[in-house]
Write an enzyme that holds these catalytic residues in place. Structure first.
Site, PDB file in Angstrom:
ATOM      1  CG  ASP A 239      -1.940  -1.108   1.210  1.00 46.50           C
ATOM      2  OD1 ASP A 239      -2.530  -1.406   2.268  1.00 46.50           O
ATOM      3  OD2 ASP A 239      -2.152  -1.681   0.126  1.00 46.50           O
ATOM      4  NE  ARG A 303     -11.305 -11.753   2.329  1.00 47.60           N
ATOM      5  CZ  ARG A 303     -10.472 -10.752   2.076  1.00 47.60           C
ATOM      6  NH1 ARG A 303     -10.350 -10.278   0.836  1.00 47.60           N
ATOM      7  NH2 ARG A 303      -9.754 -10.203   3.042  1.00 47.60           N
TER       8      ARG A 303
HETATM    9  C1  LIG Z   1      -3.030   5.369  -3.651  1.00 43.37           C
HETATM   10  C2  LIG Z   1      -3.700   4.261  -3.789  1.00 43.37           C
HETATM   11  C3  LIG Z   1      -3.677   3.391  -4.977  1.00 43.37           C
HETATM   12  C4  LIG Z   1      -4.546   2.212  -4.581  1.00 43.37           C
HETATM   13  C5  LIG Z   1      -5.510   2.866  -3.633  1.00 43.37           C
HETATM   14  C6  LIG Z   1      -4.585   3.681  -2.782  1.00 43.37           C
HETATM   15  O1  LIG Z   1      -5.221   4.681  -2.069  1.00 43.37           O
HETATM   16  C7  LIG Z   1      -3.807   2.724  -1.858  1.00 43.37           C
HETATM   17  C8  LIG Z   1      -3.771   1.296  -2.341  1.00 43.37           C
HETATM   18  C9  LIG Z   1      -3.683   1.162  -3.860  1.00 43.37           C
HETATM   19  C10 LIG Z   1      -4.137  -0.176  -4.465  1.00 43.37           C
HETATM   20  C11 LIG Z   1      -5.408  -0.700  -3.747  1.00 43.37           C
HETATM   21  C12 LIG Z   1      -3.060  -1.269  -4.393  1.00 43.37           C
HETATM   22  C13 LIG Z   1      -3.432  -2.468  -5.286  1.00 43.37           C
HETATM   23  C14 LIG Z   1      -3.636  -2.020  -6.742  1.00 43.37           C
HETATM   24  C15 LIG Z   1      -4.720  -0.924  -6.892  1.00 43.37           C
HETATM   25  C16 LIG Z   1      -4.710  -0.457  -8.361  1.00 43.37           C
HETATM   26  C17 LIG Z   1      -6.101  -1.521  -6.658  1.00 43.37           C
HETATM   27  O2  LIG Z   1      -6.229  -2.769  -6.801  1.00 43.37           O
HETATM   28  O3  LIG Z   1      -7.052  -0.785  -6.391  1.00 43.37           O
HETATM   29  C18 LIG Z   1      -4.346   0.241  -5.934  1.00 43.37           C
HETATM   30  C19 LIG Z   1      -5.218   1.475  -5.778  1.00 43.37           C
HETATM   31  C20 LIG Z   1      -5.347   2.371  -6.991  1.00 43.37           C
HETATM   32  O4  LIG Z   1      -6.462   2.904  -7.177  1.00 43.37           O
HETATM   33  O5  LIG Z   1      -4.371   2.555  -7.750  1.00 43.37           O
HETATM   34  O1  LIG Z   2      -9.278  -7.124   0.430  1.00 41.12           O
HETATM   35  C1  LIG Z   2      -8.244  -7.393   1.066  1.00 41.12           C
HETATM   36  O2  LIG Z   2      -8.192  -8.287   1.918  1.00 41.12           O
HETATM   37  C2  LIG Z   2      -6.974  -6.593   0.794  1.00 41.12           C
HETATM   38  C3  LIG Z   2      -7.204  -5.457  -0.175  1.00 41.12           C
HETATM   39  C4  LIG Z   2      -5.975  -4.588  -0.283  1.00 41.12           C
HETATM   40  O3  LIG Z   2      -4.854  -5.001   0.003  1.00 41.12           O
HETATM   41  C5  LIG Z   2      -6.120  -3.202  -0.740  1.00 41.12           C
HETATM   42  O4  LIG Z   2      -7.260  -2.814  -1.113  1.00 41.12           O
HETATM   43  O5  LIG Z   2      -5.063  -2.486  -0.709  1.00 41.12           O
HETATM   44 FE   LIG Z   3      -3.385  -3.385   0.067  1.00 40.12          FE
END
Ligand SMILES: C=C1C[C@]23C[C@@]1(O)CC[C@H]2[C@]1(C)CCC[C@@](C)(C(=O)O)[C@H]1[C@@H]3C(=O)O
Ligand SMILES: O=C(O)CCC(=O)C(=O)O
Ligand SMILES: [Fe+2]
Length: 372
Positions: A239, A303
């Site tokens: 994160d 989930r």
């Molecule tokens: C700055 C950020 C990018 C994401 C949200 C967040 O606020 C912190 C976590 C990041 C994230 C959840 C990490 C996994 C990939 C991602 C693309 C997602 O699956 O949502 C990421 C988020 C994003 O919007 O880029």
């Molecule tokens: O859904 C989860 O258990 C983890 C999701 C996560 O890592 C995220 O949204 O950054």
């Molecule tokens: Fe995460």
């Protein structure tokens, strides 16, 4: 300050109405099909199953709430060990009403099972961190995560945002998310006190730095999946934020990569999962670890998780406390702001396990070119 650099090709510009371009994939509408679209395929190297269970320490916040010095000392010592190794811990006796926790999960389930046209009325628009996303298919063209998200970035009323986007009847749902976020912000400051004590910078140091923090509250919905071994709910990443407080329902899925293996963080009723993010890792000059983690899906059950991402106020300088810089005095990261890091994740780099390293390289490159 980072200047704008032509965006890489791996993130498509979000078209005004992504559905028209047929670029949106909606997992709740794909859950009952026999197979999944190839856009959801992830490389085999990234989908190896977990081989263990993480024995994440349980930090009891009762002491903080009652000022019990001996309990605080015990929790602080356990916290330091966890943060130096993998950056994950559970918190109990966090003071958040169980009804608020359950109500938020229930409202999230209600939203994600609504008709698609309702969800698209609040679709996340280009440049915004708030709104609905279907597998991020409006942003990415491959390795799509098998999830839908509803996110709210601090700075406005969630009740009003829901009401104005979806209609007055959605204001109560927005109020539930808003109350949840306010409770999480309060909890954040208690955790920041413990982190300050654990790093010997004082109870108030991080509490004061994050007093005016922002947040991104995100409801994740992972429908059950017909071919879970081919995809990811949320792919491997760390994160980018300072801290994440995660409520997960009692369905396994969250995994951390530590000790050279993927390890499950099993849901513990009444607890919340907390993890150190990249921004806080930088603020400790890597003493505390922001660990790679992911969410996997299964073929039997959906989930839900609610992630509360803690972010510094956008223009605040992120810099490690002097006492945390080792004897060699080497700072591992240039100073930066959350606004710069957020822009990097939204425009130039899909968040993965290397985001902070790539971001720091870009800052140094720009710093050196701007000093020419
Ligand atoms: C700055 C950020 C990018 C994401 C949200 C967040 O606020 C912190 C976590 C990041 C994230 C959840 C990490 C996994 C990939 C991602 C693309 C997602 O699956 O949502 C990421 C988020 C994003 O919007 O880029
Ligand atoms: O859904 C989860 O258990 C983890 C999701 C996560 O890592 C995220 O949204 O950054
Ligand atoms: Fe995460």
């Amino acid at each position: 300050m980072a200047t704008s650099i032509p965006p890489s090709t791996n993130i498509q510009n979000i078209s005004e109405n992504a559905l028209d371009d047929n670029t949106m994939f909606i997992p709740t509408m794909l859950a009952n099909k026999p197979t999944i679209p190839k856009q959801f395929f992830w490389p085999k190297s990234e989908t190896a199953p977990a081989t263990g269970i993480l024995d994440a320490p349980i930090i009891d916040l009762q002491g903080i709430l009652t000022g019990d010095a001996s309990s605080i000392k015990k929790q602080v010592d356990a916290l330091r060990v966890a943060c130096e190794t993998h950056g994950f811990f559970l918190v109990v006796n966090h003071g958040i009403d169980t009804n608020i926790l359950n109500e938020t999960l229930d409202r999230a389930a209600e939203f994600f099972t609504m008709p698609l046209e309702t969800k698209l009325n609040i679709v996340q628009k280009k440049g915004s961190m708030s709104g609905y996303s279907g597998a991020h298919s409006e942003r990415f063209s491959d390795k799509l995560p098998w999830k839908e998200c509803l996110s709210f970035k601090s700075g406005g009323s969630i009740e009003e945002f829901m009401g104005s986007s979806l209609g007055k009847e959605f204001e109560p749902m927005g109020l539930v998310y808003q109350n949840y976020s306010e409770a999480m912000k309060k909890l954040t400051l208690s955790i920041m006190e413990l982190l300050g004590l654990s790093l010997d910078v004082g109870k108030d140091y991080y509490r004061e730095f994050f007093q005016d923090c922002g947040y991104i509250m995100r409801c994740n919905y992972y429908p059950r999946c017909p071919e879970p071994e081919l995809t990811q709910g949320t792919g491997a990443h760390s994160d980018t934020v300072a801290l994440t407080i995660l409520q997960q329902e009692e369905v396994e899925g969250l995994e951390v990569f530590t000790g050279g293996a993927w390890q499950s963080i099993l849901p513990v009723p009444g607890s919340l999962v907390v993890n150190i993010g990249d921004t806080f890792m930088a603020m400790t000059n890597d003493i505390y670890k922001s660990c790679v983690h992911r969410a996997v899906v299964n073929r039997h059950s959906s989930r839900r998780s609610i992630a509360f991402f803690v972010i510094p106020r956008g223009n605040k300088v992120v810099r490690a406390h002097d006492s945390l810089i080792g004897p060699n005095g080497k700072r591992l990261y240039p100073d930066f702001t959350w606004s710069e890091l957020e822009e990097f994740t939204q425009k130039y780099h899909r968040v993965d396990e290397n985001t902070l390293k790539c971001f720091a390289q870009r800052l140094r490159l720009l710093g050196s070119s701007s000093s020419e």
